[in-house]
Motif scaffolding. Sequence first.
Motif, mmCIF file in Angstrom:
data_model
loop_
_atom_site.group_PDB
_atom_site.id
_atom_site.type_symbol
_atom_site.label_atom_id
_atom_site.label_comp_id
_atom_site.label_asym_id
_atom_site.label_seq_id
_atom_site.Cartn_x
_atom_site.Cartn_y
_atom_site.Cartn_z
ATOM 1 N N LEU A 291 0.835 -1.202 0.000
ATOM 2 C CA LEU A 291 0.000 0.000 0.000
ATOM 3 C C LEU A 291 0.873 1.257 0.000
ATOM 4 N N LYS A 292 1.938 1.204 0.780
ATOM 5 C CA LYS A 292 2.852 2.353 0.816
ATOM 6 C C LYS A 292 3.489 2.566 -0.549
ATOM 7 N N LYS A 297 -2.764 -3.408 -6.965
ATOM 8 C CA LYS A 297 -3.000 -4.734 -7.518
ATOM 9 C C LYS A 297 -2.465 -5.827 -6.582
ATOM 10 N N GLY A 298 -1.230 -5.619 -6.126
ATOM 11 C CA GLY A 298 -0.632 -6.573 -5.190
ATOM 12 C C GLY A 298 -1.424 -6.633 -3.893
ATOM 13 N N LEU A 331 -15.231 -9.265 -12.020
ATOM 14 C CA LEU A 331 -15.722 -8.026 -12.656
ATOM 15 C C LEU A 331 -14.567 -7.112 -13.054
ATOM 16 N N PRO A 332 -14.718 -6.367 -14.159
ATOM 17 C CA PRO A 332 -13.641 -5.479 -14.604
ATOM 18 C C PRO A 332 -13.331 -4.419 -13.542
ATOM 19 N N GLY A 333 -12.064 -4.179 -13.333
ATOM 20 C CA GLY A 333 -11.659 -3.117 -12.399
ATOM 21 C C GLY A 333 -11.543 -3.582 -10.969
ATOM 22 N N CYS A 334 -11.943 -4.845 -10.674
ATOM 23 C CA CYS A 334 -11.868 -5.326 -9.285
ATOM 24 C C CYS A 334 -10.456 -5.829 -8.999
ATOM 25 N N LEU A 351 -11.799 -3.753 -3.387
ATOM 26 C CA LEU A 351 -10.879 -2.717 -3.851
ATOM 27 C C LEU A 351 -11.048 -2.631 -5.366
ATOM 28 N N VAL A 352 -11.481 -1.452 -5.840
ATOM 29 C CA VAL A 352 -11.937 -1.344 -7.225
ATOM 30 C C VAL A 352 -11.306 -0.115 -7.876
ATOM 31 N N GLU A 353 -10.917 -0.243 -9.141
ATOM 32 C CA GLU A 353 -10.443 0.932 -9.889
ATOM 33 C C GLU A 353 -11.549 1.993 -9.857
ATOM 34 N N ALA A 354 -11.193 3.224 -9.445
ATOM 35 C CA ALA A 354 -12.227 4.239 -9.198
ATOM 36 C C ALA A 354 -13.132 4.463 -10.408
#
Length: 398
Positions: A291-292, A297-298, A331-334, A351-354
């Motif tokens: 996260l830092k 994705k990881g 789902l796309p972006g997840c 956690l999803v691409e905004a």
Amino acid sequence: MKNHARIRSSFEQHYGHPPEWIARAPGRINLLGEHVDYNDGWVLPAAIDRCARLAFSASTTSEIMLYAADLEANVRFDLNALDDKLDCDGNPLPGWALYPAGVAWVLRQNHLPISGLQAVLTSQIPIGSGLSSSAAIEVIFAVAWQALSPWQQTPMELAQICQRAENEYVGVQCGLMDPFSILHGVRDHALFFDTRTLDWEPVPLPAHVSLVVADSGVRRRLGGSAYNQRREACEQALRLLAKRLPGVHALRDVSLDDFREHEQALPPSLRPIAEHVVGECVRVLRAADLLKAEDAKGFGALMLEGHASLRDLYQVSSPELDTLVEIARELPGCLGARLTGAGFGGCTVNLVEAQTAETFIERLSSAYAQRTGGKADVWISRPVDGANLLLHGQRKPV
Ligand code: ADP
Ligand code: MG
């Protein structure tokens, strides 16, 4: 402000005068580190934008007068009769009143004098969904009593008081994560918290991701008893491993290698329990680094691993939570999905691409309805600041 106006007017209707104060306490989601806070582990929660609110004034007696607006229920209990868990008419306190009464009981045990209250409580945090509606109530009362008292505790001390109230008065052996998150929330940040040393650090969420909460609509089954059983199993596993591993004081001290070497010392029923805790601690440490480094994705991949571990090893998932995660991950972006909170029903966190979040919400809701016939409540959740107070409209920290 609409919420404040509503609770203010409810208070006036009840008590015939405006409240002196309003307190706000958010719910929380946990991004990773589940069932490890009672094993001295590391967690990664965030306070969220669904909140409990309490309008209150001091009273001149030792009586607590409380109206729980969501339940349309009143209770009156006396600060001098907390041990008996009875209301002013001698009836057992209703379950929901044990949370404020428990906080009062711990404060008095700690020689922190408190006054009677007139109060109205309301909350947007769904009950029994793993978003910690219970700790929000404990925190809001701890904050309220502090506001009316000459003493001052640190937010961490208040969190410990709330934990003790739930452990010793309500009877759920929960850890420190929930009241900690509610008191220490930082807007747009996750909180990387070491539940042993009490060190913590806010970690910003990457700007390109959204957190989406999906409430399965299934309320927790088995509640406190299954929770307490898992905790007991952890303690048994610890006792057996500690005999072979000097220097181990909690499951958080057991490395994966140590676990592999000594797992045969555990009966088969305890092995997966300990394995989840050991693996989850390692995951949180890796996740905090990812996260830092803004590696969403990881991070998301570790959330999926965490869910599998809660489902297969710790066995606290439910068919509905598994379905939500299975749908979400395709789902796309997840980037990641897992159950959040104690499990046995409740919510997942995704956690999803905004830029895909709105479509994600629609598709997750409709696929869940199709597969289960149930209706999931799905929404974008923003990390917010921890609990605070309003006095005559002025915002005050705790
Ligand atoms: P959670 O995961 O939401 O914390 P818990 O079972 O630990 O679930 O706590 C839920 C309990 O907290 C409820 O059964 C009730 O006693 C109390 N509670 C939560 N929200 C409210 C509310 N709005 N009004 C009154 N009591 C509440
Ligand atoms: Mg709770």
